[in-house]
Scaffold this motif. Structure first.
Motif, short mmCIF file in Angstrom:
data_model
loop_
_atom_site.label_atom_id
_atom_site.label_comp_id
_atom_site.label_asym_id
_atom_site.label_seq_id
_atom_site.Cartn_x
_atom_site.Cartn_y
_atom_site.Cartn_z
N LEU A 19 0.85 -1.19 0.00
CA LEU A 19 0.00 0.00 0.00
C LEU A 19 0.89 1.25 0.00
O LEU A 19 1.80 1.36 0.83
N ALA A 74 -5.85 -4.83 -13.24
CA ALA A 74 -6.69 -4.14 -12.27
C ALA A 74 -8.01 -4.88 -12.14
O ALA A 74 -8.42 -5.61 -13.05
N THR A 112 -1.38 -1.32 -4.22
CA THR A 112 -2.55 -0.50 -3.95
C THR A 112 -2.10 0.93 -3.72
O THR A 112 -1.27 1.19 -2.83
N VAL A 113 -2.62 1.84 -4.53
CA VAL A 113 -2.28 3.26 -4.39
C VAL A 113 -3.52 3.97 -3.87
O VAL A 113 -4.51 4.12 -4.60
N SER A 114 -3.45 4.42 -2.64
CA SER A 114 -4.61 5.01 -2.01
C SER A 114 -4.18 5.87 -0.83
O SER A 114 -3.19 5.58 -0.16
N PRO A 161 -3.63 6.46 -8.22
CA PRO A 161 -4.64 5.44 -7.86
C PRO A 161 -4.91 4.46 -9.01
O PRO A 161 -5.16 3.28 -8.74
N THR A 188 -3.20 1.02 -9.31
CA THR A 188 -3.59 -0.08 -8.45
C THR A 188 -3.92 -1.32 -9.27
O THR A 188 -4.74 -1.26 -10.19
#
Length: 116
Positions: free
Chosen positions: A11, A40, A113-115, A87, A90
């Motif tokens: 993350l 994705a 995960t890009v968040s 994002p 991801t």
């Protein structure tokens, strides 16, 4: 036979960086090209970056200027340095190896995960 094991996913916040690794074992002398793909949720697997035996690279337009593929032959490892993550990056990232006869091998993937 070639075995591929990815690592380095996790993350990360938007704008951050990650480096993925793909360790190859087995009949590595037969490998010509290696690459990274991603999938994705709800989408098809797509090419991210490739690196051929001559050292030439190719990138998806969406990652050009942000991602860099490289190879350490001494460690039988391919890397994907990912900067300025978004994002939409991801996905599960898969390592791929191609032999001269066209045989393809895949790793099991690592989740990015890009968040915030």
């Amino acid at each position: 036979q070639v075995q591929l094991v990815e690592s380095g996913g996790g993350l990360v916040q938007p704008g951050g960086s990650l480096r993925l690794s793909c360790a190859a074992s087995g009949s590595i002398f037969s490998i010509n090209d290696m690459g990274w793909y991603r999938q994705a949720p709800g989408k098809q697997r797509e090419l991210v970056a490739t690196l051929n035996s001559g050292g030439s690279t190719d990138y998806a337009d969406s990652v050009k200027g942000r991602f860099t593929i490289s190879r350490d032959n001494a460690k039988n490892t391919v890397y994907l340095q990912m900067n300025s993550l978004k994002p939409e990056d991801t996905a599960v990232y898969y390592c791929n190896a191609r032999e001269a006869d066209g045989m393809l091998y895949w790793g099991k993937g690592t989740l990015v995960t890009v968040s915030s």
